[in-house]
Design a protein around this motif. Structure first.
Motif, mmCIF file in Angstrom:
data_model
loop_
_atom_site.group_PDB
_atom_site.id
_atom_site.type_symbol
_atom_site.label_atom_id
_atom_site.label_comp_id
_atom_site.label_asym_id
_atom_site.label_seq_id
_atom_site.Cartn_x
_atom_site.Cartn_y
_atom_site.Cartn_z
ATOM 1 N N LYS A 17 0.813 -1.209 0.000
ATOM 2 C CA LYS A 17 0.000 0.000 0.000
ATOM 3 C C LYS A 17 0.851 1.264 0.000
ATOM 4 O O LYS A 17 0.542 2.235 -0.702
ATOM 5 C CB LYS A 17 -0.925 -0.020 1.222
ATOM 6 C CG LYS A 17 -1.915 1.131 1.248
ATOM 7 C CD LYS A 17 -3.009 0.918 2.264
ATOM 8 C CE LYS A 17 -2.535 1.185 3.644
ATOM 9 N NZ LYS A 17 -3.611 1.213 4.634
ATOM 10 N N SER A 18 1.949 1.261 0.746
ATOM 11 C CA SER A 18 2.765 2.474 0.817
ATOM 12 C C SER A 18 3.443 2.764 -0.523
ATOM 13 O O SER A 18 3.544 3.925 -0.929
ATOM 14 C CB SER A 18 3.797 2.353 1.936
ATOM 15 O OG SER A 18 4.677 1.295 1.670
ATOM 16 N N SER A 19 3.899 1.733 -1.224
ATOM 17 C CA SER A 19 4.533 1.982 -2.523
ATOM 18 C C SER A 19 3.508 2.463 -3.549
ATOM 19 O O SER A 19 3.818 3.324 -4.388
ATOM 20 C CB SER A 19 5.251 0.738 -3.028
ATOM 21 O OG SER A 19 4.346 -0.308 -3.232
ATOM 22 N N ILE A 20 2.268 1.954 -3.468
ATOM 23 C CA ILE A 20 1.211 2.429 -4.362
ATOM 24 C C ILE A 20 0.925 3.897 -4.071
ATOM 25 O O ILE A 20 0.817 4.729 -4.979
ATOM 26 C CB ILE A 20 -0.068 1.575 -4.209
ATOM 27 C CG1 ILE A 20 0.178 0.157 -4.724
ATOM 28 C CG2 ILE A 20 -1.248 2.200 -4.935
ATOM 29 C CD1 ILE A 20 -0.939 -0.822 -4.420
ATOM 30 N N SER A 43 3.710 10.810 -6.437
ATOM 31 C CA SER A 43 4.761 11.296 -7.335
ATOM 32 C C SER A 43 4.208 11.624 -8.727
ATOM 33 O O SER A 43 4.655 12.556 -9.377
ATOM 34 C CB SER A 43 5.886 10.274 -7.450
ATOM 35 O OG SER A 43 5.435 9.125 -8.123
ATOM 36 N N LYS A 44 3.215 10.861 -9.180
ATOM 37 C CA LYS A 44 2.677 11.085 -10.517
ATOM 38 C C LYS A 44 1.659 12.215 -10.549
ATOM 39 O O LYS A 44 1.674 13.051 -11.447
ATOM 40 C CB LYS A 44 2.039 9.804 -11.057
ATOM 41 C CG LYS A 44 1.528 9.979 -12.474
ATOM 42 C CD LYS A 44 1.089 8.688 -13.092
ATOM 43 C CE LYS A 44 0.623 8.956 -14.518
ATOM 44 N NZ LYS A 44 0.119 7.767 -15.145
ATOM 45 N N TYR A 45 0.749 12.239 -9.558
ATOM 46 C CA TYR A 45 -0.355 13.196 -9.593
ATOM 47 C C TYR A 45 -0.138 14.398 -8.679
ATOM 48 O O TYR A 45 -0.965 15.292 -8.641
ATOM 49 C CB TYR A 45 -1.672 12.501 -9.238
ATOM 50 C CG TYR A 45 -2.036 11.432 -10.243
ATOM 51 C CD1 TYR A 45 -2.500 11.775 -11.501
ATOM 52 C CD2 TYR A 45 -1.883 10.092 -9.937
ATOM 53 C CE1 TYR A 45 -2.817 10.796 -12.431
ATOM 54 C CE2 TYR A 45 -2.201 9.112 -10.863
ATOM 55 C CZ TYR A 45 -2.664 9.472 -12.099
ATOM 56 O OH TYR A 45 -2.977 8.511 -13.019
ATOM 57 N N GLY A 46 0.931 14.417 -7.919
ATOM 58 C CA GLY A 46 1.216 15.568 -7.063
ATOM 59 C C GLY A 46 0.316 15.612 -5.845
ATOM 60 O O GLY A 46 0.227 14.651 -5.088
ATOM 61 N N GLU A 47 -0.357 16.720 -5.662
ATOM 62 C CA GLU A 47 -1.202 16.931 -4.478
ATOM 63 C C GLU A 47 -2.373 15.954 -4.489
ATOM 64 O O GLU A 47 -3.120 15.863 -5.463
ATOM 65 C CB GLU A 47 -1.719 18.372 -4.481
ATOM 66 C CG GLU A 47 -2.436 18.764 -3.214
ATOM 67 C CD GLU A 47 -1.525 18.800 -2.002
ATOM 68 O OE1 GLU A 47 -2.035 18.602 -0.891
ATOM 69 O OE2 GLU A 47 -0.313 19.007 -2.159
ATOM 70 N N MET A 48 -2.522 15.226 -3.383
ATOM 71 C CA MET A 48 -3.620 14.268 -3.250
ATOM 72 C C MET A 48 -4.663 14.839 -2.292
ATOM 73 O O MET A 48 -4.370 15.756 -1.514
ATOM 74 C CB MET A 48 -3.095 12.930 -2.719
ATOM 75 C CG MET A 48 -2.088 12.253 -3.664
ATOM 76 S SD MET A 48 -2.701 11.958 -5.309
ATOM 77 C CE MET A 48 -3.743 10.570 -5.063
ATOM 78 N N PRO A 49 -5.883 14.310 -2.298
ATOM 79 C CA PRO A 49 -6.928 14.812 -1.390
ATOM 80 C C PRO A 49 -6.508 14.638 0.067
ATOM 81 O O PRO A 49 -5.644 13.810 0.389
ATOM 82 C CB PRO A 49 -8.147 13.943 -1.700
ATOM 83 C CG PRO A 49 -7.840 13.236 -2.955
ATOM 84 C CD PRO A 49 -6.374 13.253 -3.155
ATOM 85 N N PRO A 50 -7.107 15.407 0.966
ATOM 86 C CA PRO A 50 -6.710 15.322 2.387
ATOM 87 C C PRO A 50 -6.911 13.930 2.992
ATOM 88 O O PRO A 50 -6.162 13.525 3.856
ATOM 89 C CB PRO A 50 -7.577 16.357 3.090
ATOM 90 C CG PRO A 50 -8.529 16.876 2.081
ATOM 91 C CD PRO A 50 -8.122 16.410 0.737
#
Length: 160
Positions: free
Chosen positions: A34-37, A43-50
């Protein structure tokens, strides 16, 4: 859950699609944890939801339960074409061979201890051998703990 997915920014694809992309991109034989996913997605999409970690966990669990992903040794991986069917809860029963016409199905094997035959003669009971007196040691006292003696009720009364 539907309202949570609507709150995700429109530039992000749906979580199941991002998870599949991450597993494909990591290209590990034993799968991806899960952590590597999560790191790949960040890294690909940048900012993720909170609530990214919670959403990721929920989607991974849902995909694992539906059979889209396999969970082996704390790693998620795509099921291959030769992978065995999922065993456990929700798995369909094994296909049974149809009986030939006119054949009656065999009764299921009985479970537990077989019943006693009511017509069988009663089993004779073995008499107990008479118990010998306890062996006496060299000191003259019997071996082991002495027998318990019931105490006499103590009377408390004052005579006048």
């Amino acid at each position: 859950m539907a309202t949570q997915e609507l709150n995700i920014s429109p530039s992000l694809p749906p979580y199941p699609q991002m998870i599949m992309e991450a597993i494909d991109a990591l290209k590990q034989a034993e799968g991806a944890n899960k952590s590597s996913i999560s790191k790949y997605m960040e890294s690909k999409y940048g900012e993720m939801p909170p609530r990214h970690a919670e959403l990721l966990s929920n989607h991974l669990t849902r995909m694992k339960d539906s059979g889209e992903l396999l969970f082996i040794k704390n790693n998620y991986l795509k099921p291959g074409p030769d992978a065995p069917l999922k065993r456990g809860r929700g798995r369909p029963p094994k296909p049974k061979e149809p009986l030939p016409p006119g054949a009656t199905p065999a009764s299921p094997r009985p479970r537990g201890r077989p019943r006693k035959d009511p017509n069988a003669p009663p089993v004779p009971k073995n008499p107990k051998p008479p118990s010998a007196a306890p062996s006496i040691s060299k000191t003259g006292r019997p071996r082991g703990r002495p027998r318990k003696v019931n105490p006499q009720p103590f009377q408390t009364g004052v005579e006048v």
